[in-house]
Write a protein that holds these residues in place. Structure first.
Motif, mmCIF file in Angstrom:
data_model
loop_
_atom_site.group_PDB
_atom_site.id
_atom_site.type_symbol
_atom_site.label_atom_id
_atom_site.label_comp_id
_atom_site.label_asym_id
_atom_site.label_seq_id
_atom_site.Cartn_x
_atom_site.Cartn_y
_atom_site.Cartn_z
ATOM 1 N N ALA A 119 0.862 -1.237 0.008
ATOM 2 C CA ALA A 119 -0.052 0.017 -0.140
ATOM 3 C C ALA A 119 0.771 1.092 -0.073
ATOM 4 O O ALA A 119 0.438 2.201 -0.694
ATOM 5 C CB ALA A 119 -0.767 -0.132 1.234
ATOM 6 N N ILE A 120 2.125 1.242 0.904
ATOM 7 C CA ILE A 120 2.930 2.359 0.704
ATOM 8 C C ILE A 120 3.416 2.630 -0.476
ATOM 9 O O ILE A 120 3.475 3.803 -0.928
ATOM 10 C CB ILE A 120 3.925 2.178 1.864
ATOM 11 N N LEU A 121 3.708 1.491 -1.222
ATOM 12 C CA LEU A 121 4.509 1.489 -2.697
ATOM 13 C C LEU A 121 3.406 2.310 -3.466
ATOM 14 O O LEU A 121 3.687 3.209 -4.410
ATOM 15 C CB LEU A 121 4.799 0.173 -3.155
ATOM 16 N N ILE A 122 1.877 1.794 -3.501
ATOM 17 C CA ILE A 122 1.130 2.314 -4.385
ATOM 18 C C ILE A 122 0.795 3.914 -4.073
ATOM 19 O O ILE A 122 0.961 4.663 -4.637
ATOM 20 C CB ILE A 122 -0.432 1.589 -4.169
ATOM 21 N N GLU A 123 0.941 4.006 -2.926
ATOM 22 C CA GLU A 123 0.722 5.599 -2.217
ATOM 23 C C GLU A 123 1.748 6.642 -2.872
ATOM 24 O O GLU A 123 1.568 7.493 -3.395
ATOM 25 C CB GLU A 123 0.764 5.624 -0.703
ATOM 26 N N TYR A 156 -7.396 5.951 -4.556
ATOM 27 C CA TYR A 156 -7.106 6.421 -3.213
ATOM 28 C C TYR A 156 -7.932 5.589 -2.094
ATOM 29 O O TYR A 156 -7.428 5.159 -1.164
ATOM 30 C CB TYR A 156 -7.250 7.793 -2.876
ATOM 31 N N ALA A 157 -9.165 5.423 -2.328
ATOM 32 C CA ALA A 157 -10.037 4.803 -1.562
ATOM 33 C C ALA A 157 -9.516 3.302 -1.610
ATOM 34 O O ALA A 157 -9.425 2.754 -0.205
ATOM 35 C CB ALA A 157 -11.569 4.502 -1.879
ATOM 36 N N LEU A 158 -8.954 2.476 -2.468
ATOM 37 C CA LEU A 158 -8.569 1.120 -2.304
ATOM 38 C C LEU A 158 -7.202 1.028 -1.548
ATOM 39 O O LEU A 158 -7.187 0.289 -0.610
ATOM 40 C CB LEU A 158 -8.217 0.758 -3.858
ATOM 41 N N ASP A 159 -6.478 2.177 -1.706
ATOM 42 C CA ASP A 159 -5.021 2.181 -1.047
ATOM 43 C C ASP A 159 -5.494 2.384 0.649
ATOM 44 O O ASP A 159 -4.835 1.573 1.368
ATOM 45 C CB ASP A 159 -4.228 3.370 -1.529
ATOM 46 N N GLN A 160 -6.351 3.094 0.755
ATOM 47 C CA GLN A 160 -6.613 3.479 2.322
ATOM 48 C C GLN A 160 -7.416 2.316 2.928
ATOM 49 O O GLN A 160 -7.135 1.894 4.099
ATOM 50 C CB GLN A 160 -7.445 4.639 2.141
ATOM 51 N N ASP A 161 -8.278 1.470 2.090
ATOM 52 C CA ASP A 161 -8.814 0.327 2.432
ATOM 53 C C ASP A 161 -7.479 -0.783 2.839
ATOM 54 O O ASP A 161 -7.773 -1.354 3.835
ATOM 55 C CB ASP A 161 -9.514 -0.268 1.601
ATOM 56 N N TRP A 206 8.631 -0.093 8.083
ATOM 57 C CA TRP A 206 7.850 -0.346 9.275
ATOM 58 C C TRP A 206 6.811 -1.377 8.994
ATOM 59 O O TRP A 206 6.767 -2.213 9.970
ATOM 60 C CB TRP A 206 7.123 1.115 9.327
ATOM 61 N N GLY A 207 6.048 -1.414 7.839
ATOM 62 C CA GLY A 207 5.306 -2.404 7.716
ATOM 63 C C GLY A 207 6.133 -4.012 7.866
ATOM 64 O O GLY A 207 5.417 -4.900 8.367
ATOM 65 N N LEU A 208 7.057 -4.039 6.917
ATOM 66 C CA LEU A 208 7.811 -5.279 7.205
ATOM 67 C C LEU A 208 8.519 -5.477 8.498
ATOM 68 O O LEU A 208 8.636 -6.919 8.551
ATOM 69 C CB LEU A 208 8.936 -5.182 5.908
#
Length: 200
Positions: free
Chosen positions: A25-29, A43-48, A170-172
């Protein structure tokens, strides 16, 4: 208990998935410039994706509770409770920010600081409890120190916000905890009364 062990392993798998999902999600953002506030379907998908990942983090912390990674004492219970509370606050803040279009909600710093403090205390509790051995024993502390040193301290001391690399890692950083849960959660053999041993 067999059921407790299964839940712990399941929580570990969920936590690994959550860490990977957050990194994606971070990479997409960053790739598509979707930092909030923003709009649109992507954006909505990324936030989900972020929201689902955060739910996975809460599940992983519950997994630590289920397997008794921080021991049975009050310190471990309080530490993991604070850790979970911080992330629950952040989970609540995410949809509120989406609804109100306000990404400066007070819940975000409250949840973040609570999660950081709880993570550090949980890291200490897991180390001191010695329920886990080897590298698994230090996974929670590794995550907590990364959260503190790579994200929060630069933000508060130097006003230096997170980057693609620091947020992805952070996610990893959750995945070693998930791996520890998935590999270390073991069913304890049921105790057999002494009289039963002689009844056969």
């Amino acid at each position: 208990m067999i059921e407790t062990s299964r839940r712990g392993r399941g929580a570990g798998v969920v936590l690994i998935g959550a860490g990977l999902l957050w990194a994606i999600a971070i990479l997409i953002e960053y790739r598509y410039g979707l930092k909030p506030p923003n709009h649109g379907a992507l954006y909505a998908l990324d936030q989900d994706m972020f929201f689902v990942a955060e739910l996975g983090y809460v599940t992983g912390i519950l997994g630590l509770m289920w397997v008794g990674a921080a021991g049975a004492g009050w310190f471990g219970r309080v530490a993991l409770g604070l850790f979970a509370l911080g992330w629950i606050i952040l989970v609540i803040a995410a949809p509120l920010a989406w609804i109100t279009r306000d990404n400066n909600l007070l819940l975000f710093p409250i949840g973040g600081l609570t999660a950081m403090l709880g993570g550090l205390l949980a890291g200490v509790a897991v180390i001191v409890a010695r329920q886990w051995t080897g590298w698994r024993r230090y996974t929670v502390m590794f995550y907590a120190l990364y959260y503190l040193c790579a994200l929060l301290l630069p933000l508060f001391l130097a006003r230096h916000g997170p980057t693609l690399i620091t947020e992805s890692l952070w996610g990893l950083a959750w995945t070693p905890i998930g791996a520890a849960l998935a590999s270390q959660a073991r069913a304890q053999p049921a105790l057999i009364p002494a009289t039963a041993q002689w009844s056969e």
